[in-house]
Design a protein around this motif. Structure first.
Motif, PDB file in Angstrom:
ATOM      1  N   PRO A  28      -5.765   4.477  -3.063  1.00 10.07           N
ATOM      2  CA  PRO A  28      -7.130   4.139  -3.547  1.00 10.07           C
ATOM      3  C   PRO A  28      -7.841   3.125  -3.139  1.00 10.07           C
ATOM      4  CG  PRO A  28      -5.507   3.245  -5.222  1.00 10.07           C
ATOM      5  CD  PRO A  28      -4.805   4.303  -4.237  1.00 10.07           C
ATOM      6  N   ALA A  29      -6.984   2.072  -2.024  1.00 10.53           N
ATOM      7  CA  ALA A  29      -7.681   1.203  -1.245  1.00 10.53           C
ATOM      8  C   ALA A  29      -8.582   1.743  -0.505  1.00 10.53           C
ATOM      9  CB  ALA A  29      -6.404   0.588  -0.687  1.00 10.53           C
ATOM     10  N   VAL A  33      -8.341   0.132   5.136  1.00 11.91           N
ATOM     11  CA  VAL A  33      -7.066  -0.742   4.871  1.00 11.91           C
ATOM     12  C   VAL A  33      -5.732   0.405   5.047  1.00 11.91           C
ATOM     13  CG1 VAL A  33      -5.765  -1.721   3.105  1.00 11.91           C
ATOM     14  CG2 VAL A  33      -8.243  -2.368   3.526  1.00 11.91           C
ATOM     15  N   THR A  34      -5.831   1.192   4.650  1.00 11.41           N
ATOM     16  CA  THR A  34      -4.916   2.420   4.910  1.00 11.41           C
ATOM     17  C   THR A  34      -4.691   2.736   6.278  1.00 11.41           C
ATOM     18  OG1 THR A  34      -5.353   3.570   2.767  1.00 11.41           O
ATOM     19  CG2 THR A  34      -4.052   4.655   4.260  1.00 11.41           C
ATOM     20  N   VAL A  35      -5.800   2.970   7.015  1.00 10.23           N
ATOM     21  CA  VAL A  35      -5.724   3.354   8.290  1.00 10.23           C
ATOM     22  C   VAL A  35      -5.216   2.084   9.346  1.00 10.23           C
ATOM     23  CG1 VAL A  35      -7.045   3.928  10.361  1.00 10.23           C
ATOM     24  CG2 VAL A  35      -7.434   5.034   8.202  1.00 10.23           C
ATOM     25  N   LEU A  36      -5.631   0.983   8.989  1.00 10.41           N
ATOM     26  CA  LEU A  36      -5.096  -0.074   9.947  1.00 10.41           C
ATOM     27  C   LEU A  36      -3.886  -0.702   9.473  1.00 10.41           C
ATOM     28  CD1 LEU A  36      -8.697  -2.072  10.021  1.00 10.41           C
ATOM     29  CD2 LEU A  36      -7.608  -0.644  11.851  1.00 10.41           C
ATOM     30  N   THR A  37      -3.402  -0.370   8.110  1.00  7.13           N
ATOM     31  CA  THR A  37      -2.010  -0.807   8.006  1.00  7.13           C
ATOM     32  C   THR A  37      -1.123   0.121   8.938  1.00  7.13           C
ATOM     33  OG1 THR A  37      -2.618  -1.187   5.697  1.00  7.13           O
ATOM     34  CG2 THR A  37      -0.249  -0.808   6.248  1.00  7.13           C
ATOM     35  N   CYS A  70       5.149   4.444   8.504  1.00  4.30           N
ATOM     36  CA  CYS A  70       5.545   5.236   7.299  1.00  4.30           C
ATOM     37  C   CYS A  70       5.894   4.572   6.130  1.00  4.30           C
ATOM     38  CB  CYS A  70       6.113   6.589   7.708  1.00  4.30           C
ATOM     39  SG  CYS A  70       5.687   7.691   8.739  1.00  4.30           S
ATOM     40  N   VAL A  71       6.940   3.701   6.356  1.00  4.75           N
ATOM     41  CA  VAL A  71       7.272   2.849   5.126  1.00  4.75           C
ATOM     42  C   VAL A  71       6.098   2.065   4.656  1.00  4.75           C
ATOM     43  CG1 VAL A  71       9.121   1.135   4.544  1.00  4.75           C
ATOM     44  CG2 VAL A  71       9.743   3.175   5.786  1.00  4.75           C
ATOM     45  N   LEU A  72       5.696   1.272   5.375  1.00  9.22           N
ATOM     46  CA  LEU A  72       4.789   0.390   5.181  1.00  9.22           C
ATOM     47  C   LEU A  72       3.442   1.104   4.575  1.00  9.22           C
ATOM     48  CD1 LEU A  72       5.365  -2.692   7.514  1.00  9.22           C
ATOM     49  CD2 LEU A  72       6.180  -2.472   5.159  1.00  9.22           C
ATOM     50  N   VAL A  73       3.143   1.907   5.222  1.00 14.26           N
ATOM     51  CA  VAL A  73       1.915   2.675   4.504  1.00 14.26           C
ATOM     52  C   VAL A  73       1.822   3.352   3.166  1.00 14.26           C
ATOM     53  CG1 VAL A  73       0.515   4.554   5.006  1.00 14.26           C
ATOM     54  CG2 VAL A  73       0.722   3.244   6.673  1.00 14.26           C
ATOM     55  N   SER A  74       3.320   3.922   2.934  1.00 15.29           N
ATOM     56  CA  SER A  74       3.648   4.347   1.734  1.00 15.29           C
ATOM     57  C   SER A  74       3.685   3.335   0.569  1.00 15.29           C
ATOM     58  CB  SER A  74       5.129   5.030   1.857  1.00 15.29           C
ATOM     59  OG  SER A  74       5.948   4.072   1.864  1.00 15.29           O
ATOM     60  N   LEU A  75       3.776   1.924   0.943  1.00 17.62           N
ATOM     61  CA  LEU A  75       3.823   1.028  -0.030  1.00 17.62           C
ATOM     62  C   LEU A  75       2.250   1.003  -0.734  1.00 17.62           C
ATOM     63  CD1 LEU A  75       5.936  -1.792   1.365  1.00 17.62           C
ATOM     64  CD2 LEU A  75       6.444  -0.382  -0.324  1.00 17.62           C
TER      65      LEU A  75
END
Length: 93
Positions: A28-29, A33-37, A70-75
């Protein structure tokens, strides 16, 4: 090292972009934010892997950066905000 940084960034962009495009209901962000994380996480974990393993291990650090991204984006994923069908009542414990 410059080639590794470029590889980490591209892997991170691929992970973040895929998450934002393929699973938009889970993130929902704002899309940026999702892409640049992804690249930020890939650069962080890839740099850490490079510092631990040393130079010359690009075949180990690039996959490590992908896993870290993958781990940090999944957060960022919020499965609890996924739209629920209206015919089902929430199940309370």
């Amino acid at each position: 090292m410059l080639l590794e940084l470029l590889a980490f960034t591209l892997v991170g962009l691929a992970v973040g972009g895929a998450a934002a495009l393929l699973l938009p209901e889970l993130f929902p962000a704002p899309r940026a934010v999702t892409v640049l994380t992804g690249p930020a996480a890939a650069l962080l974990t890839g740099g850490l892997g490079h510092a631990i393993l040393g130079s010359g291990h690009i075949l180990a650090t690039v996959p490590l950066s992908a896993v870290g991204a993958c781990v940090l984006v999944s957060l960022l994923a919020r499965p609890d905000q996924r739209s629920r069908p209206s015919h089902r009542r929430p199940h309370h414990a």
